[in-house]
Design a protein around this motif. Structure first.
Motif: not given
Ligand code: SF4
Ligand code: SF4
Lengths: 111, 351
Positions: B5, B7, B62-63, B74-75, B78-81
């Motif tokens: 991502s 991010k 967003y995972m 931007d999923a 690595d996205r933990k939200e």
């Protein structure tokens, strides 16, 4: 960048052609629009024909426009390239078939 | 293909302010292209106001198991939200008391939220008419623990809407990653096997198509016909409808547009295709979007740009439909994406 005869940005201005001759320009765009509507041929088939012709008439604007149009219609790159080959085959065939005229003329002029 | 991502890469575009700066600057600030606000003002639609609320869209995190190149969320893995159960309880309260007829669960891959199944079970009891889960398909084949998802969806009469970039392997894998096409086909066959997508079936299976690149989607009906023919002939797959969606210049798609030097041309194409008839039906007029942490937005795109609703009620814990409905919708240049051509929403064309 050096100036060139063709500027991709000019394609955006195509519609402005009507400004110098409203009547003829409008007639052209009406006609153009009608040609590309779904008809006996599908819009997809017409797009491929247009792409092939763009190559044959060697118009960079049309090549850009109909490559994009093909993508929008979900046409694959293999289909697009086949269409270009169809254009190329006809174009080279057309050149070659004139060889018959050359042969005729040659034979007529020769003893 | 993207691997991380924005991010995770620490890319400057991961910051929503930076995206807004780009969207509002350049060709728009210089007056080369008109602001969206001015365009809709011309037809008396500024400020843009909501009509009746019909759809609650809830983003449960967003995972995602994929990192698609065009993702506006931007999923990625690595996205933990992730939405917590506490926020889900607040959502359930709203679901029970809303006038909206459609619940739309999205992500990331919503199925990756550990409380996803619990939430679906609870939400299904609330009796919403149309209960949508947006599935990326590959998740169904990603790991054994997801193999029974088709049965699970069926049990709760979930309406499955799945993304499918193209009916050919090459185009799909290029946008979404190697192997995505084969897994998606397998997942579709499994959904068909439990009854999804069959003609006359109450188990709705729709596909979402968005262009794999810097161009607008073509005619939705023509694309649907091509998809139906190819998927049936090649893989014996059937589905109900295809929704053609325009990519909005946000997050990874914006990054792609800039990196491939297509940004300006794409914005020109959107503005040129602006269709005033689509303005009235843009998604934000009948939808509220709720983020994983409970904030309220006019739509999923505004969520990603962190443009919270312009209302006293900004969080689900204070939810009040009447107060919320009396607001001005926040718009920016990305909104051109919703009004281009036949228009675009999560349910496809709108005009
Ligand atoms: S587009 Fe969908 S499947 Fe792809 S990374 Fe984003 S959320 Fe995941
Ligand atoms: S991007 Fe969101 S706020 Fe803008 S028009 Fe589309 S749905 Fe409405």
């Amino acid at each position: 960048m050096a100036d060139t005869y063709y500027d991709p940005k000019d394609l955006r201005k195509f519609g402005k052609i009507t400004e110098w001759s409203e009547e003829l320009g409008t007639k052209f765009f009406d006609y153009y629009g009608s040609v590309f509507e779904e008809g006996a041929l599908s819009a997809r088939e017409k797009s491929l024909i247009a792409l092939a012709v763009s190559h044959v008439v060697k118009c960079p604007y049309c090549i850009d426009a109909y490559t994009k149009d093909g993508l929008q219609k979900g046409i694959t790159k293999e289909e697009m390239m086949e269409a270009v080959h169809v254009g190329a085959a006809i174009e080279s065939g057309a050149t070659l078939v004139h060889g018959v005229q050359m042969m005729n003329k040659y034979n007529k002029l020769s003893m | 293909m993207a691997t991380k991502s924005l991010k995770a890469k620490g890319d400057e575009l991961a910051v929503s302010n930076k995206q807004l700066e780009i969207l509002n600057g350049g060709i728009f600030a210089e007056g080369e292209l008109p602001y969206f606000k001015d365009k809709i003002n011309e037809i008396g639609h500024f400020p843009l106001r909501p009509a009746k609320l019909e759809i609650l869209q809830i983003n449960v995190g967003y995972m995602c198991n994929q990192v698609c190149e065009h993702c506006h969320v931007d999923a990625g893995p690595d996205r933990k939200e992730i939405m917590t159960r506490e926020t889900m309880y607040q959502c359930l309260d709203v679901i029970r008391n809303t006038g909206a007829h459609t619940l739309d669960l999205t992500g990331g891959a919503p199925e990756m939220n550990p409380d996803f199944r619990w939430f679906v079970e609870e939400a299904a009891k609330a009796g919403i008419k149309d209960f949508i889960v947006r599935s990326n398909l590959t998740i169904i084949r990603a790991n054994k623990k997801y193999y029974d998802l088709p049965e699970f969806f069926k049990k709760h009469n979930v309406h499955v809407i799945s993304s499918m970039p193209h009916y050919t392997r090459g185009k799909t894998d290029k946008q979404r990653g190697d192997g995505v096409f084969d897994k998606s086909i397998k997942a579709l066959q499994e959904l068909n096997a439990v009854g999804y997508g069959l003609p006359g079936s109450g188990l709705r299976l729709d596909l979402v198509y968005n262009p794999s690149g810097a161009y607008l989607p073509g005619d939705q009906m023509a694309l649907e016909a091509d998809f139906k023919k190819a998927l049936k002939e090649d893989f014996d797959i059937v589905f109900h409808n295809l929704f053609a969606i325009t990519n909005l210049p946000i997050a990874r798609f914006l990054d792609y547009l800039i990196a491939s030097e297509n940004y300006e041309d794409y914005m020109y194409a959107l503005v040129e295709a602006y269709n005033p008839a689509a303005v009235e039906n843009v998604m934000c007029t009948n939808t509220i979007s709720i983020s994983w942490d409970g904030w309220l937005y006019d739509c999923d795109f505004n969520q990603m740009l962190d443009l919270k609703v312009a209302s006293k009620v900004k969080h689900i814990k204070d939810y009040n439909e009447d107060i919320l409905n009396d607001r001005n919708i926040i718009i920016s240049q990305h909104c051109y994406g919703c009004t281009a051509g036949a228009g675009s929403s999560c349910q496809g064309t709108v005009a």
